[in-house]
Motif scaffolding. Structure first.
Motif, PDB file in Angstrom:
ATOM      1  N   GLY A  49      -5.855  -5.992  -8.377  1.00 50.65           N
ATOM      2  CA  GLY A  49      -4.761  -6.681  -7.882  1.00 50.65           C
ATOM      3  C   GLY A  49      -3.721  -5.746  -6.984  1.00 50.65           C
ATOM      4  N   LEU A  50      -3.740  -4.556  -7.586  1.00 48.95           N
ATOM      5  CA  LEU A  50      -2.692  -3.598  -6.835  1.00 48.95           C
ATOM      6  C   LEU A  50      -3.268  -3.168  -5.796  1.00 48.95           C
ATOM      7  N   GLY A  51      -4.874  -2.918  -5.697  1.00 44.36           N
ATOM      8  CA  GLY A  51      -5.595  -2.525  -4.621  1.00 44.36           C
ATOM      9  C   GLY A  51      -5.384  -3.612  -3.397  1.00 44.36           C
ATOM     10  N   LEU A  52      -5.455  -4.845  -3.632  1.00 41.45           N
ATOM     11  CA  LEU A  52      -5.174  -5.883  -2.752  1.00 41.45           C
ATOM     12  C   LEU A  52      -3.851  -5.895  -2.067  1.00 41.45           C
ATOM     13  N   LEU A  53      -2.911  -5.602  -3.063  1.00 41.19           N
ATOM     14  CA  LEU A  53      -1.180  -5.609  -2.502  1.00 41.19           C
ATOM     15  C   LEU A  53      -1.284  -4.293  -1.610  1.00 41.19           C
ATOM     16  N   GLN A  54      -1.788  -3.095  -2.075  1.00 41.36           N
ATOM     17  CA  GLN A  54      -1.580  -1.912  -1.282  1.00 41.36           C
ATOM     18  C   GLN A  54      -2.135  -2.067   0.035  1.00 41.36           C
ATOM     19  N   ARG A  55      -3.417  -2.612   0.234  1.00 43.09           N
ATOM     20  CA  ARG A  55      -3.671  -3.143   1.682  1.00 43.09           C
ATOM     21  C   ARG A  55      -2.729  -3.834   2.359  1.00 43.09           C
ATOM     22  N   GLU A  56      -2.491  -4.796   1.828  1.00 42.14           N
ATOM     23  CA  GLU A  56      -1.658  -5.722   2.436  1.00 42.14           C
ATOM     24  C   GLU A  56      -0.332  -5.096   2.962  1.00 42.14           C
ATOM     25  N   LEU A  57       0.463  -4.260   2.100  1.00 42.42           N
ATOM     26  CA  LEU A  57       1.530  -3.423   2.450  1.00 42.42           C
ATOM     27  C   LEU A  57       1.405  -2.422   3.391  1.00 42.42           C
ATOM     28  N   LEU A  58       0.307  -1.711   3.138  1.00 45.80           N
ATOM     29  CA  LEU A  58       0.222  -0.418   3.930  1.00 45.80           C
ATOM     30  C   LEU A  58      -0.686  -0.809   5.385  1.00 45.80           C
ATOM     31  N   GLN A  59      -1.482  -1.757   5.356  1.00 48.50           N
ATOM     32  CA  GLN A  59      -2.067  -2.241   6.530  1.00 48.50           C
ATOM     33  C   GLN A  59      -2.865  -0.867   7.353  1.00 48.50           C
ATOM     34  N   GLY A  60      -3.777  -1.443   8.368  1.00 51.90           N
ATOM     35  CA  GLY A  60      -4.562  -0.403   8.990  1.00 51.90           C
ATOM     36  C   GLY A  60      -3.635   0.449  10.269  1.00 51.90           C
ATOM     37  N   ALA A  61      -4.446   1.212  10.680  1.00 44.68           N
ATOM     38  CA  ALA A  61      -3.790   2.203  11.577  1.00 44.68           C
ATOM     39  C   ALA A  61      -3.299   1.328  12.804  1.00 44.68           C
ATOM     40  N   PHE A  62      -4.140   0.231  13.207  1.00 44.79           N
ATOM     41  CA  PHE A  62      -3.808  -0.359  14.415  1.00 44.79           C
ATOM     42  C   PHE A  62      -3.025  -1.659  14.109  1.00 44.79           C
ATOM     43  N   THR A  63      -2.858  -2.226  12.757  1.00 37.38           N
ATOM     44  CA  THR A  63      -2.247  -3.332  12.702  1.00 37.38           C
ATOM     45  C   THR A  63      -0.798  -2.939  11.892  1.00 37.38           C
ATOM     46  N   ARG A  64      -0.675  -1.658  11.637  1.00 36.92           N
ATOM     47  CA  ARG A  64       0.780  -1.351  10.798  1.00 36.92           C
ATOM     48  C   ARG A  64       1.867  -1.660  11.806  1.00 36.92           C
ATOM     49  N   GLU A  65       3.130  -2.025  11.114  1.00 39.90           N
ATOM     50  CA  GLU A  65       4.157  -2.417  11.901  1.00 39.90           C
ATOM     51  C   GLU A  65       4.717  -0.895  12.138  1.00 39.90           C
ATOM     52  N   LEU A  66       5.228  -0.941  13.560  1.00 39.92           N
ATOM     53  CA  LEU A  66       5.700   0.383  13.986  1.00 39.92           C
ATOM     54  C   LEU A  66       7.411   0.560  13.702  1.00 39.92           C
ATOM     55  N   ASN A  67       7.706   1.981  13.548  1.00 40.69           N
ATOM     56  CA  ASN A  67       9.088   2.083  13.566  1.00 40.69           C
ATOM     57  C   ASN A  67       9.684   1.632  12.072  1.00 40.69           C
ATOM     58  N   GLN A  68       8.980   1.491  11.092  1.00 39.36           N
ATOM     59  CA  GLN A  68       9.338   1.156   9.743  1.00 39.36           C
ATOM     60  C   GLN A  68      10.486   2.040   9.301  1.00 39.36           C
ATOM     61  N   TYR A  69      10.094   3.399   9.553  1.00 41.30           N
ATOM     62  CA  TYR A  69      10.773   4.610   8.934  1.00 41.30           C
ATOM     63  C   TYR A  69      11.466   5.243  10.010  1.00 41.30           C
ATOM     64  N   ALA A  70      12.464   6.056   9.751  1.00 45.41           N
ATOM     65  CA  ALA A  70      13.238   6.971  10.714  1.00 45.41           C
ATOM     66  C   ALA A  70      12.425   8.202  10.737  1.00 45.41           C
ATOM     67  N   VAL A  71      12.290   8.991   9.790  1.00 50.35           N
ATOM     68  CA  VAL A  71      11.731  10.306   9.868  1.00 50.35           C
ATOM     69  C   VAL A  71      10.509  10.560   8.970  1.00 50.35           C
ATOM     70  N   LEU A  72      10.437   9.753   8.128  1.00 50.00           N
ATOM     71  CA  LEU A  72       9.138   9.952   6.763  1.00 50.00           C
ATOM     72  C   LEU A  72       7.930   9.325   7.187  1.00 50.00           C
ATOM     73  N   GLN A  73       6.886   9.665   6.493  1.00 50.55           N
ATOM     74  CA  GLN A  73       5.535   8.852   6.802  1.00 50.55           C
ATOM     75  C   GLN A  73       5.146   8.360   5.478  1.00 50.55           C
ATOM     76  N   GLU A  74       4.696   6.962   5.309  1.00 46.92           N
ATOM     77  CA  GLU A  74       4.254   6.320   4.253  1.00 46.92           C
ATOM     78  C   GLU A  74       2.955   6.700   3.890  1.00 46.92           C
ATOM     79  N   HIS A  75       2.771   6.811   2.565  1.00 44.77           N
ATOM     80  CA  HIS A  75       1.252   7.215   2.118  1.00 44.77           C
ATOM     81  C   HIS A  75       1.046   6.082   1.034  1.00 44.77           C
ATOM     82  N   ALA A  76      -0.226   5.978   0.823  1.00 43.54           N
ATOM     83  CA  ALA A  76      -0.977   5.300  -0.237  1.00 43.54           C
ATOM     84  C   ALA A  76      -0.906   6.008  -1.360  1.00 43.54           C
ATOM     85  N   THR A  77      -0.642   5.226  -2.703  1.00 45.55           N
ATOM     86  CA  THR A  77      -0.345   5.788  -3.916  1.00 45.55           C
ATOM     87  C   THR A  77      -1.874   5.892  -4.518  1.00 45.55           C
ATOM     88  N   ASP A  78      -2.003   6.839  -5.447  1.00 46.05           N
ATOM     89  CA  ASP A  78      -3.274   6.939  -6.014  1.00 46.05           C
ATOM     90  C   ASP A  78      -3.253   6.020  -7.165  1.00 46.05           C
TER      91      ASP A  78
END
Length: 494
Positions: free
Chosen positions: A288-317
């Motif tokens: 269930g967490l994996g599905l939610l992770q893919r939903e929030l992180l999305q792919g490189a081409f479908t990810r929402e741009l400019n969500q963050y000002a200076v930092l980069q989002e990473h997937a949690t282990d």
């Protein structure tokens, strides 16, 4: 001395094992915000390095080295009887730095007054440019000496309370990248400022001629054998003071803006992961967490741009962090996490208000200095002589002045724009699943998230990109006036 209050209910020691699960969760959430001070923090060490205990080490060293800290913190190993002597030496050094800038400003004022009757616009603008530079240097030295205690308390507050990374969720951001960028920027900017002023300061030595780097009036023969070395050393020290003072103000402002933008990013990621955070701590399965992770992180081409000002989002282990699940009620976990986000938001707003209080008078004088200096530098560059070293020096000063103006206005614009985006981050998560139970809390947060922050110049105008355009427009208006005066003088002489 300005004091700060720590956030309410902040934890200072590990909880006792007999505490109930809710208290354990509150403590865990607080630690996961601060990062890497407890074994429960299980983000990837390569993407989330250890928490930095001192974010302003380089800036504080520069402040002390160039006499802008009259009451420094002496090392603990200093003998008690030497501490008053150390404090007295620091104040004497600050006074010497201020006197160096002030007396050079006065000497260039006398030089300007002497060349005014001649009508030589190039000589007048040269002397006037150096007058503005040295009087602003003296102002900046005095200003940061007066505000040194409040600035030190502000830095201590940020070091103590800043959040190192986002709350535990399926994605995370780490603010260490902002610290790394601010440190690199400070070193690069200070070095650039020093290269610009020292190049002009050592040019007589490079050319092997017996002259002074700064041409100004003295009440004695400055080139005589008995005084030349002392005067040259004083002018060279004054040039170094100009470079460090100009570099310190800009570096401090950019560093604070980068760190606060990183805190906004930490807040955005935490808000986005509120639902994921509640599921994680309530025992959700890895699938269930994996599905939610893919939903929030999305792919490189479908990810929402400019969500963050200076930092980069990473997937949690998820395999590592899911070991902390405690089977808590999701609504209670969601509410506690929202409270932590509200505390972070209040911390950021307080720091932004303190940034405005510290820099508002400074930015007012700085914007006037940049406007006049930009106008004079462009005029001298267009109408002055074509000596190689002179052209190189003018280009250096002009580039540094323009970039400094860009730093203050662009960083102020970024801070203002990103201060009202907390609501956008909140909508990205599964907030609606708990909104009916926490309606009042959510509404209050969303209303407060629309409070924009601004950095102003003396409360008269905002330091943003509009100010950048207006300063350049004003500078070139003055330039046009000077060119008309020069053309009129040339016609009169002809």
């Amino acid at each position: 001395m300005h004091t700060f209050r720590a956030p309410l209910n902040s934890c200072t020691k590990p909880p006792d094992r007999q505490l109930d699960s809710e208290c354990k969760f509150k403590y865990m959430a607080s630690l996961q915000f601060h990062g890497n001070i407890d074994a429960d923090t299980r983000y990837d060490a390569t993407l989330d390095p250890a928490r930095e205990p001192e974010l302003f080490r380089l800036l504080m060293g520069l402040q002390l080295a160039m006499g802008m800290k009259p009451s420094p913190r002496l090392p603990s190993w200093w003998p008690t009887w030497l501490r008053p002597v150390g404090g007295l030496m620091a104040k004497a050094y600050c006074s010497m730095v201020i006197f160096t800038s002030l007396h050079l400003g006065l000497l260039f004022t006398k030089t300007t007054l002497d060349v005014l009757p001649t009508g030589e616009l190039q000589a007048i603008t040269d002397a006037l440019t150096m007058t503005i530079i040295y009087f602003f240097t003296a102002f900046a030295n005095i200003y940061w000496c007066v505000r040194s205690q409040r600035l030190l308390a502000f830095m201590d507050h940020i070091n103590r309370e800043y959040r190192h990374h986002s709350l535990a969720g399926v994605t995370f951001v780490s603010s260490h990248a902002a610290y790394r960028w601010s440190r690199s920027f400070t070193a690069t900017w200070i070095l650039s400022c020093l290269v610009g002023v020292i190049t002009w300061g050592v040019s007589p030595l490079m050319l092997g001629i017996r002259t002074l780097p700064l041409t100004c009036w003295y009440p004695f023969d400055a080139l005589s054998p008995g005084t030349y070395t002392a005067v040259y050393a004083t002018q060279l020290f004054g040039q170094i003071s100009v470079g460090v003072t100009f570099g310190f103000g800009g570096s401090l402002f950019v560093t604070l803006c980068l760190l606060l933008l990183a805190q906004f990013d930490v807040l955005y990621c935490s808000l986005k992961n509120l639902d994921a955070h509640s599921k994680l701590l309530s025992g959700e399965t890895i699938g269930g967490l994996g599905l939610l992770q893919r939903e929030l992180l999305q792919g490189a081409f479908t990810r929402e741009l400019n969500q963050y000002a200076v930092l980069q989002e990473h997937a949690t282990d998820l395999l590592r962090i899911s070991a902390e699940s405690q089977n808590l009620a999701q609504v209670k976990v969601f509410h506690s996490a929202l409270v932590e986000c509200v505390r972070l938001h209040r911390f950021i707003l307080y720091c932004c208000a303190e940034l405005e209080n510290l820099f508002s008078p400074y930015c007012l004088v700085k914007s006037m200095q940049i406007t006049l200096q930009l106008c004079l530098l462009v005029f001298v560059g267009v109408s002055g002589t074509r000596e190689f070293l002179r052209i190189v020096n003018q280009i250096q000063y002009l580039a540094l002045t323009l970039f400094e103006l860009l730093m203050f206005t662009y960083c102020g614009e970024l801070l203002s724009r990103h201060s009202v985006r907390s609501g956008e981050a909140f909508w990205r998560g599964g907030w609606w699943k708990h909104a009916h139970l926490l309606r009042q809390d959510v509404l209050i947060f969303l209303v407060n998230s629309r409070r924009a922050v601004y950095v102003t110049a003396g409360k008269f105008y905002v330091m943003d990109v509009n100010r950048l355009r207006s300063v350049i427009t004003q500078a070139f208006s003055f330039l046009t006036l000077l060119q008309k005066l020069a053309a009129k003088k040339a016609i009169t002489e002809a």
